[in-house]
Design an enzyme around this catalytic site. Structure first.
Site, PDB file in Angstrom:
ATOM      1  N   ALA A 123       0.799  -1.229   0.000  1.00 17.28           N
ATOM      2  CA  ALA A 123       0.000   0.000   0.000  1.00 17.28           C
ATOM      3  C   ALA A 123       0.827   1.271   0.000  1.00 17.28           C
ATOM      4  O   ALA A 123       0.273   2.366  -0.104  1.00 17.28           O
ATOM      5  CB  ALA A 123      -0.933   0.001   1.211  1.00 17.28           C
ATOM      6  N   ASN A 189      -0.208  -2.361   8.176  1.00 20.57           N
ATOM      7  CA  ASN A 189       0.934  -3.178   7.787  1.00 20.57           C
ATOM      8  C   ASN A 189       2.025  -2.332   7.133  1.00 20.57           C
ATOM      9  O   ASN A 189       3.201  -2.697   7.146  1.00 20.57           O
ATOM     10  CB  ASN A 189       0.487  -4.277   6.821  1.00 20.57           C
ATOM     11  CG  ASN A 189      -0.020  -5.513   7.556  1.00 20.57           C
ATOM     12  OD1 ASN A 189       0.689  -6.116   8.354  1.00 20.57           O
ATOM     13  ND2 ASN A 189      -1.254  -5.873   7.295  1.00 20.57           N
ATOM     14  N   HIS A 219      -1.332   7.711   2.792  1.00 17.90           N
ATOM     15  CA  HIS A 219      -0.123   7.511   3.590  1.00 17.90           C
ATOM     16  C   HIS A 219       0.884   8.591   3.230  1.00 17.90           C
ATOM     17  O   HIS A 219       1.165   8.816   2.052  1.00 17.90           O
ATOM     18  CB  HIS A 219       0.483   6.126   3.317  1.00 17.90           C
ATOM     19  CG  HIS A 219      -0.471   4.996   3.517  1.00 17.90           C
ATOM     20  ND1 HIS A 219      -0.896   4.584   4.753  1.00 17.90           N
ATOM     21  CD2 HIS A 219      -1.103   4.196   2.615  1.00 17.90           C
ATOM     22  CE1 HIS A 219      -1.735   3.573   4.612  1.00 17.90           C
ATOM     23  NE2 HIS A 219      -1.877   3.328   3.325  1.00 17.90           N
TER      24      HIS A 219
END
Length: 268
Positions: A123, A189, A219
């Site tokens: 991700a 994660n 993020h």
């Protein structure tokens, strides 16, 4: 041709399998998928691979590489066994390695067997740059993760705040990656991958926010060191089947598999 198995057939596992069957993963054959109940998938044999709940049947397929898509428990249960069976282990639920003893055991088993544990970017991005920068002194690495309220349903955050009534961003966690990876095993994660690439679980700083004003999982990574500085923002489209993750995770796994047989490998 690489013979490949998948552990888990949730959102990520299903997407990975479909990409492989569409020929997106390069010179690889999907041989088996390990699930809890194979009776839910009665027609997979005709597609050229088996769906099984038997570990013995799964590992009897003489696999070259196994992709884990089933959560932290699956890493603990099958990580070392996969390496012992002579297969490389592509790890999606990398947050499991926040358990230092598990990390040591899996690392030791990889050395003993001559196989590899491979962590895709999944991700986030920039892991190649972070890993390169960690060769020299690195001062700090920080991660700020923001996801919309529906991405936190079924997590610890539901006990902290009413997700449906949230009108402003809510800081659910601020601390180090070792703790964020343990507290949010399905959702952060990325902090574990960043830690392994850079300065470790106990020096990587993490902030986790529930943000009702966004629709994409976001993020923000910042790192400083002798190499210079990197600031990176990533906006991932959440998966319809599981908003905790994004479509890019399966795509990243496929890119990793493709690299195993490609004559040219870029970005590692």
């Amino acid at each position: 041709m690489l013979k490949l198995g998948i552990i888990g057939y949730g959102t990520i596992g299903e997407d990975v399998a479909q990409f492989i069957l569409q020929g997106e993963a390069g010179v690889v054959q999907l041989k088996a998928i390990l699930v809890r109940d194979e009776t839910k998938y009665p027609d997979t044999g005709s597609r050229g691979y088996i769906m099984t709940s038997s570990e013995d049947v799964f590992y009897d397929q003489d696999l070259d590489v196994v992709v884990e898509c089933a959560g932290h428990e699956a890493v603990m249960k099958y990580g070392e066994k996969t390496l012992e069976q002579g297969a490389d282990f592509i790890l999606v639920s990398v947050g499991a390695l926040a358990d230092e003893q598990l990390l040591l055991r899996i690392t030791g088993k990889a050395r003993e067997t001559g196989r590899k544990v491979i962590v895709p970017s999944a991700a986030i991005g920039g892991l190649d740059r972070i890993a390169a920068g960690s060769v020299g002194p690195m001062e700090e690495v920080t991660l700020v993760t923001r996801k919309p309220p529906n991405a936190w349903i079924g997590t610890l955050i539901e006990q902290q705040v009413d997700l449906a009534e949230l009108s402003e961003p809510y800081c659910a966690f601020e601390g180090v990656a070792r703790d964020s990876a343990r507290l949010f095993p399905e959702s952060v994660n990325v902090s574990a991958a960043l830690s392994l690439a850079g300065i470790g679980f106990d020096r990587t700083k993490v902030k986790v926010l529930v943000d009702p004003h966004i629709s994409h999982n976001t993020h923000e990574i910042e790192a400083k060191g002798k190499f210079g500085q990197i600031k990176l923002q990533i906006r991932n489209t959440p998966s319809v089947g599981n908003p905790k993750t994004g479509y890019i995770v399966a795509m990243s796994v496929i890119k990793t598999i493709r690299n195993l047989t490609s004559p040219i490998v870029i970005g590692i």
